[in-house]
Design a protein around this motif. Structure first.
Motif, PDB file in Angstrom:
ATOM      1  N   MET A  93     110.564  62.643 -72.482  1.00 49.10           N
ATOM      2  CA  MET A  93     111.810  61.885 -72.291  1.00 49.10           C
ATOM      3  C   MET A  93     111.550  60.381 -72.383  1.00 49.10           C
ATOM      4  O   MET A  93     112.335  59.644 -72.993  1.00 49.10           O
ATOM      5  N   HIS A  94     110.458  59.926 -71.791  1.00 46.20           N
ATOM      6  CA  HIS A  94     110.102  58.505 -71.798  1.00 46.20           C
ATOM      7  C   HIS A  94     109.941  57.983 -73.228  1.00 46.20           C
ATOM      8  O   HIS A  94     110.555  56.993 -73.612  1.00 46.20           O
ATOM      9  N   TYR A  95     109.124  58.662 -74.019  1.00 48.30           N
ATOM     10  CA  TYR A  95     108.868  58.194 -75.379  1.00 48.30           C
ATOM     11  C   TYR A  95     110.087  58.355 -76.282  1.00 48.30           C
ATOM     12  O   TYR A  95     110.322  57.528 -77.171  1.00 48.30           O
ATOM     13  N   ALA A  96     110.905  59.374 -76.040  1.00 48.31           N
ATOM     14  CA  ALA A  96     112.147  59.526 -76.814  1.00 48.31           C
ATOM     15  C   ALA A  96     113.100  58.375 -76.520  1.00 48.31           C
ATOM     16  O   ALA A  96     113.761  57.859 -77.424  1.00 48.31           O
ATOM     17  N   ALA A  97     113.179  57.954 -75.261  1.00 44.71           N
ATOM     18  CA  ALA A  97     114.045  56.822 -74.899  1.00 44.71           C
ATOM     19  C   ALA A  97     113.570  55.542 -75.574  1.00 44.71           C
ATOM     20  O   ALA A  97     114.368  54.770 -76.115  1.00 44.71           O
ATOM     21  N   ILE A  98     112.267  55.321 -75.586  1.00 42.47           N
ATOM     22  CA  ILE A  98     111.710  54.121 -76.226  1.00 42.47           C
ATOM     23  C   ILE A  98     112.004  54.135 -77.724  1.00 42.47           C
ATOM     24  O   ILE A  98     112.383  53.114 -78.300  1.00 42.47           O
ATOM     25  N   ARG A  99     111.860  55.314 -78.353  1.00 36.74           N
ATOM     26  CA  ARG A  99     112.165  55.413 -79.795  1.00 36.74           C
ATOM     27  C   ARG A  99     113.619  55.063 -80.092  1.00 36.74           C
ATOM     28  O   ARG A  99     113.944  54.586 -81.166  1.00 36.74           O
ATOM     29  N   LYS A 100     114.515  55.305 -79.132  1.00 34.61           N
ATOM     30  CA  LYS A 100     115.926  54.975 -79.316  1.00 34.61           C
ATOM     31  C   LYS A 100     116.200  53.489 -79.055  1.00 34.61           C
ATOM     32  O   LYS A 100     117.315  53.029 -79.188  1.00 34.61           O
ATOM     33  N   GLY A 101     115.177  52.759 -78.627  1.00 29.06           N
ATOM     34  CA  GLY A 101     115.349  51.337 -78.354  1.00 29.06           C
ATOM     35  C   GLY A 101     115.791  51.048 -76.928  1.00 29.06           C
ATOM     36  O   GLY A 101     116.184  49.930 -76.606  1.00 29.06           O
ATOM     37  N   TRP A 102     115.721  52.061 -76.056  1.00 25.72           N
ATOM     38  CA  TRP A 102     116.088  51.871 -74.667  1.00 25.72           C
ATOM     39  C   TRP A 102     114.857  51.443 -73.884  1.00 25.72           C
ATOM     40  O   TRP A 102     113.732  51.662 -74.318  1.00 25.72           O
ATOM     41  N   GLN A 103     115.070  50.864 -72.722  1.00 16.77           N
ATOM     42  CA  GLN A 103     113.962  50.544 -71.831  1.00 16.77           C
ATOM     43  C   GLN A 103     113.689  51.772 -70.969  1.00 16.77           C
ATOM     44  O   GLN A 103     114.618  52.390 -70.454  1.00 16.77           O
ATOM     45  N   SER A 104     112.431  52.113 -70.829  1.00 12.72           N
ATOM     46  CA  SER A 104     112.058  53.267 -70.008  1.00 12.72           C
ATOM     47  C   SER A 104     110.782  52.932 -69.255  1.00 12.72           C
ATOM     48  O   SER A 104     109.822  52.429 -69.837  1.00 12.72           O
ATOM     49  N   LYS A 105     110.806  53.199 -67.970  1.00 15.59           N
ATOM     50  CA  LYS A 105     109.635  52.944 -67.134  1.00 15.59           C
ATOM     51  C   LYS A 105     109.242  54.236 -66.438  1.00 15.59           C
ATOM     52  O   LYS A 105     110.062  54.876 -65.794  1.00 15.59           O
ATOM     53  N   ARG A 106     107.971  54.613 -66.583  1.00 20.20           N
ATOM     54  CA  ARG A 106     107.428  55.787 -65.887  1.00 20.20           C
ATOM     55  C   ARG A 106     106.953  55.356 -64.518  1.00 20.20           C
ATOM     56  O   ARG A 106     106.441  54.257 -64.335  1.00 20.20           O
ATOM     57  N   GLU A 107     107.135  56.219 -63.524  1.00 15.44           N
ATOM     58  CA  GLU A 107     106.657  55.990 -62.168  1.00 15.44           C
ATOM     59  C   GLU A 107     107.153  54.653 -61.608  1.00 15.44           C
ATOM     60  O   GLU A 107     106.380  53.851 -61.085  1.00 15.44           O
TER      61      GLU A 107
END
Length: 127
Positions: free
Chosen positions: A27-41
């Motif tokens: 989910m994290h890497y898919a969000a980044i590919r869409k140009g969204w900001q995503s932070k794990r943990e």
């Protein structure tokens, strides 16, 4: 981006990714590919503890917190999600079944059942 878009990220983490950490990574890497900001943990302080939420996804001012659990929604996961000031809170269950939606949680997604329940709405399934 809205809650449904984040739920779609969980739908894309299909049966090949049934470990909770792997689902969160997908989910994290898919969000980044869409140009969204995503932070794990991301930090999610609860009752004096230094908790962390699995994912914090945001785009254009809309933020969704996501906790991924293995077989069932854990109380501490709900507690962490509720501690955050976000637009939506989503629980993803990797290998378990959906039951009820806890108070304050906007959606529950089951990868194994290939379905989603949303607060005040409907249950969705996908092929």
């Amino acid at each position: 981006m809205d809650t449904n878009d984040v739920i779609q990220l969980a739908f894309d983490a299909d049966d090949r990714y049934l470990e909770s950490n792997t689902v969160a990574d997908v989910m994290h890497y898919a969000a980044i590919r869409k140009g969204w900001q995503s932070k794990r943990e991301a930090p999610a302080p609860t009752k004096g503890r230094k908790g962390r939420v699995d994912l914090l996804i945001s785009h254009e001012g809309y933020t969704v917190a996501v906790e991924v659990d293995d077989r069932a929604i854990k109380g501490k996961s709900v507690e962490k999600l509720l501690s955050l000031d976000v637009d939506a809170r989503v629980c993803v269950i990797a290998r378990g079944d959906m039951d009820d939606i806890p108070n304050g949680i906007d959606a529950v997604v089951s990868i194994r059942e290939r379905g989603c329940m949303m607060q005040g709405a409907y249950t969705m399934t996908w092929d």
